[in-house]
Design a protein around this motif. Structure first.
Motif, short mmCIF file in Angstrom:
data_model
loop_
_atom_site.label_atom_id
_atom_site.label_comp_id
_atom_site.label_asym_id
_atom_site.label_seq_id
_atom_site.Cartn_x
_atom_site.Cartn_y
_atom_site.Cartn_z
N CYS A 1 0.83 -1.21 0.00
CA CYS A 1 0.00 0.00 0.00
C CYS A 1 0.86 1.26 0.00
O CYS A 1 0.34 2.38 -0.07
CB CYS A 1 -0.92 0.01 1.22
N THR B 1 -0.87 7.29 -4.25
CA THR B 1 -0.19 6.12 -4.83
C THR B 1 0.55 6.44 -6.13
O THR B 1 1.06 5.51 -6.75
CB THR B 1 -1.16 4.95 -5.07
N CYS C 1 -6.38 -3.88 -5.22
CA CYS C 1 -6.05 -4.24 -3.84
C CYS C 1 -6.54 -5.66 -3.54
O CYS C 1 -5.87 -6.42 -2.83
CB CYS C 1 -6.70 -3.27 -2.87
N ARG D 1 -12.31 -1.45 -0.83
CA ARG D 1 -11.06 -1.29 -1.60
C ARG D 1 -11.30 -1.76 -3.04
O ARG D 1 -12.11 -2.65 -3.28
CB ARG D 1 -9.92 -2.04 -0.93
N CYS E 1 -0.72 5.09 0.06
CA CYS E 1 -2.15 5.24 -0.16
C CYS E 1 -2.78 6.06 0.95
O CYS E 1 -2.49 5.85 2.14
CB CYS E 1 -2.81 3.86 -0.25
N LEU F 1 -5.86 5.82 -6.60
CA LEU F 1 -5.99 6.19 -5.20
C LEU F 1 -4.99 7.29 -4.89
O LEU F 1 -3.82 7.21 -5.29
CB LEU F 1 -5.74 4.98 -4.30
#
Ligand code: SF4
Ligand code: SF4
Length: 119
Positions: free
Chosen positions: A12, A50, A81, A77, A58, A47
């Motif tokens: 992430c 990112t 993800c 999500r 994130c 997102l």
């Protein structure tokens, strides 16, 4: 033993998370909060946090990578993800997981890390 992802979060904070805008709540049936995304191209959003020139992380990630983390929008999500596989969770190593962990100074997961893992 906690689920290994709960003491990681590296993926992430390493990859761009891009997906079709229709996965956002701007579209009927979309789940991912559009407020956490920004346009990437005419069809895709990413997102926030990112991608770009700053360090990748994130906006929905909570906690400290490698110590304790959680996803603020876990149930909502987007598909990239949901597609991530932690190494050895499904019985084999995963290059993306290993690469993200390495980028944060974390050793790759081993089969033994799943001995008694609890999600
Ligand atoms: S999938 Fe791999 S890199 Fe991502 S949080 Fe889990 S252990 Fe870490
Ligand atoms: S939405 Fe959640 S699972 Fe996906 S990159 Fe962000 S923190 Fe990680």
């Amino acid at each position: 033993m906690p689920h290994p992802c709960l003491t990681c979060g590296a993926c992430c904070a390493h990859f761009r998370v891009a997906f079709h805008w229709s996965e956002t709540d701007a579209a009927p049936g979309g789940l991912t909060p559009g407020s956490l995304t920004e346009p990437l191209d005419p069809h895709r959003v990413a997102l926030r946090g990112t991608w770009g020139d700053t360090a990748i992380r994130c906006v929905a990630l909570r906690g400290e990578v490698g110590v304790g983390t959680s996803c603020e929008i876990y149930a909502k999500r987007p598909s990239p993800c949901r597609d991530v596989n932690a190494s050895w969770e499904q019985g084999k190593a995963d290059a993306h997981c290993d690469r993200a962990r390495a980028a944060h100074g974390l050793a790759p997961l081993q089969p033994s890390d799943w001995g008694a893992a609890i999600a």
